[in-house]
Scaffold this motif. Structure first.
Motif, PDB file in Angstrom:
ATOM      1  N   CYS A 115      25.734  10.448  51.158  1.00 37.50           N
ATOM      2  CA  CYS A 115      25.023  11.576  51.364  1.00 37.50           C
ATOM      3  C   CYS A 115      24.786  11.972  52.665  1.00 37.50           C
ATOM      4  O   CYS A 115      24.212  11.237  53.509  1.00 37.50           O
ATOM      5  CB  CYS A 115      23.611  11.339  50.534  1.00 37.50           C
ATOM      6  N   PHE A 150      22.276  13.879  53.777  1.00 40.53           N
ATOM      7  CA  PHE A 150      20.756  13.784  53.692  1.00 40.53           C
ATOM      8  C   PHE A 150      19.907  12.495  54.066  1.00 40.53           C
ATOM      9  O   PHE A 150      19.373  12.494  54.840  1.00 40.53           O
ATOM     10  CB  PHE A 150      20.399  14.653  52.745  1.00 40.53           C
ATOM     11  N   CYS A 151      20.473  11.708  53.091  1.00 38.39           N
ATOM     12  CA  CYS A 151      19.764  10.398  53.219  1.00 38.39           C
ATOM     13  C   CYS A 151      20.667   8.985  53.418  1.00 38.39           C
ATOM     14  O   CYS A 151      20.177   7.906  53.422  1.00 38.39           O
ATOM     15  CB  CYS A 151      19.091   9.830  51.812  1.00 38.39           C
ATOM     16  N   ARG A 152      22.055   9.378  53.555  1.00 38.62           N
ATOM     17  CA  ARG A 152      23.258   8.478  54.099  1.00 38.62           C
ATOM     18  C   ARG A 152      23.263   7.363  53.054  1.00 38.62           C
ATOM     19  O   ARG A 152      23.735   6.419  53.191  1.00 38.62           O
ATOM     20  CB  ARG A 152      22.840   7.732  55.427  1.00 38.62           C
ATOM     21  N   THR A 153      22.942   7.481  51.768  1.00 38.11           N
ATOM     22  CA  THR A 153      22.862   6.566  50.700  1.00 38.11           C
ATOM     23  C   THR A 153      24.568   6.657  50.148  1.00 38.11           C
ATOM     24  O   THR A 153      24.865   7.827  49.800  1.00 38.11           O
ATOM     25  CB  THR A 153      22.117   6.704  49.483  1.00 38.11           C
ATOM     26  N   CYS A 183      23.476  13.309  45.089  1.00 37.51           N
ATOM     27  CA  CYS A 183      22.901  11.999  45.360  1.00 37.51           C
ATOM     28  C   CYS A 183      22.166  11.592  44.424  1.00 37.51           C
ATOM     29  O   CYS A 183      21.252  11.944  43.844  1.00 37.51           O
ATOM     30  CB  CYS A 183      22.406  12.124  46.854  1.00 37.51           C
ATOM     31  N   LYS A 194      20.149   8.972  44.727  1.00 37.61           N
ATOM     32  CA  LYS A 194      18.644   8.621  45.377  1.00 37.61           C
ATOM     33  C   LYS A 194      17.899   9.705  45.572  1.00 37.61           C
ATOM     34  O   LYS A 194      16.656   9.889  45.141  1.00 37.61           O
ATOM     35  CB  LYS A 194      19.046   7.856  46.662  1.00 37.61           C
ATOM     36  N   CYS A 195      18.552  10.750  46.545  1.00 34.98           N
ATOM     37  CA  CYS A 195      17.461  11.870  46.965  1.00 34.98           C
ATOM     38  C   CYS A 195      17.574  12.857  45.987  1.00 34.98           C
ATOM     39  O   CYS A 195      16.917  14.129  46.227  1.00 34.98           O
ATOM     40  CB  CYS A 195      17.634  12.073  48.237  1.00 34.98           C
ATOM     41  N   ARG A 202      19.597  15.276  46.018  1.00 36.19           N
ATOM     42  CA  ARG A 202      20.222  16.605  46.616  1.00 36.19           C
ATOM     43  C   ARG A 202      21.522  16.847  46.430  1.00 36.19           C
ATOM     44  O   ARG A 202      22.413  15.688  46.066  1.00 36.19           O
ATOM     45  CB  ARG A 202      19.912  16.626  48.129  1.00 36.19           C
TER      46      ARG A 202
END
Length: 160
Positions: free
Chosen positions: A8, A10-13, A36, A38-39, A41
């Motif tokens: 991602c 945005f959160c790099r997950t 994503c 997790k976040c 987005r």
């Protein structure tokens, strides 16, 4: 092991899902909307179909891999401060790339590739064409420039 997941932005997950997939207009890439997990987005990724590598035979005889990015960079320089959108440049790059992969099996001469780029640029924008031609053909003086522009001027004087 191959992983279909992307990180991602945005959160790099490294945990997402594909929401939508479509073929792009160029026919050689796929646009994917991802979300994503997790976040939550969403973001877009583009995947290009890997073609067999075509080599460009340079003037000195060396062979280098065909580079779409080099073509795009040259077009962007030629079109600098011209009323040409990024989308138009991208379409032109895709058309050139398509011509190369459909017309040549394993190698293309750099002179032929340059002429192909100029053919497409001539249709896109005459000023960008002359800019590219002046660098590509290494104009030595104003006479070379006039010789290249003369056919364009003759064409523009013809009734449409």
């Amino acid at each position: 092991m191959y992983s279909d997941a992307m990180k991602c932005p945005f959160c790099r997950t490294d945990n997402d899902r594909v929401v939508d997939s479509r073929s792009c207009q160029d026919g050689y890439s796929i646009r994917r909307r991802r979300q994503c997990l997790k976040c939550r987005r969403r973001y877009t990724t583009y995947e290009r179909i890997e073609e067999s590598t075509i080599k460009v035979v340079k003037r000195d005889g060396t062979r280098v891999p065909f580079s779409r990015d080099k073509i795009k960079c040259g077009l962007e320089r030629a079109c600098w401060k011209r009323p040409i959108s990024d989308r138009d440049i991208e379409r032109t790059v895709a058309a050139i790339e398509n011509d190369v992969y459909t017309s040549f099996d394993s190698e293309i001469d750099s002179r032929r590739l340059g002429e192909l780029v100029m053919d497409h640029l001539r249709e896109l924008d005459e000023v960008a064409f002359v800019r590219f031609a002046s660098v590509y053909r290494q104009f030595a003086d104003a006479g070379d420039f006039v010789a290249e522009v003369r056919p364009l001027l003759a064409k523009s004087k013809q009734p449409r």
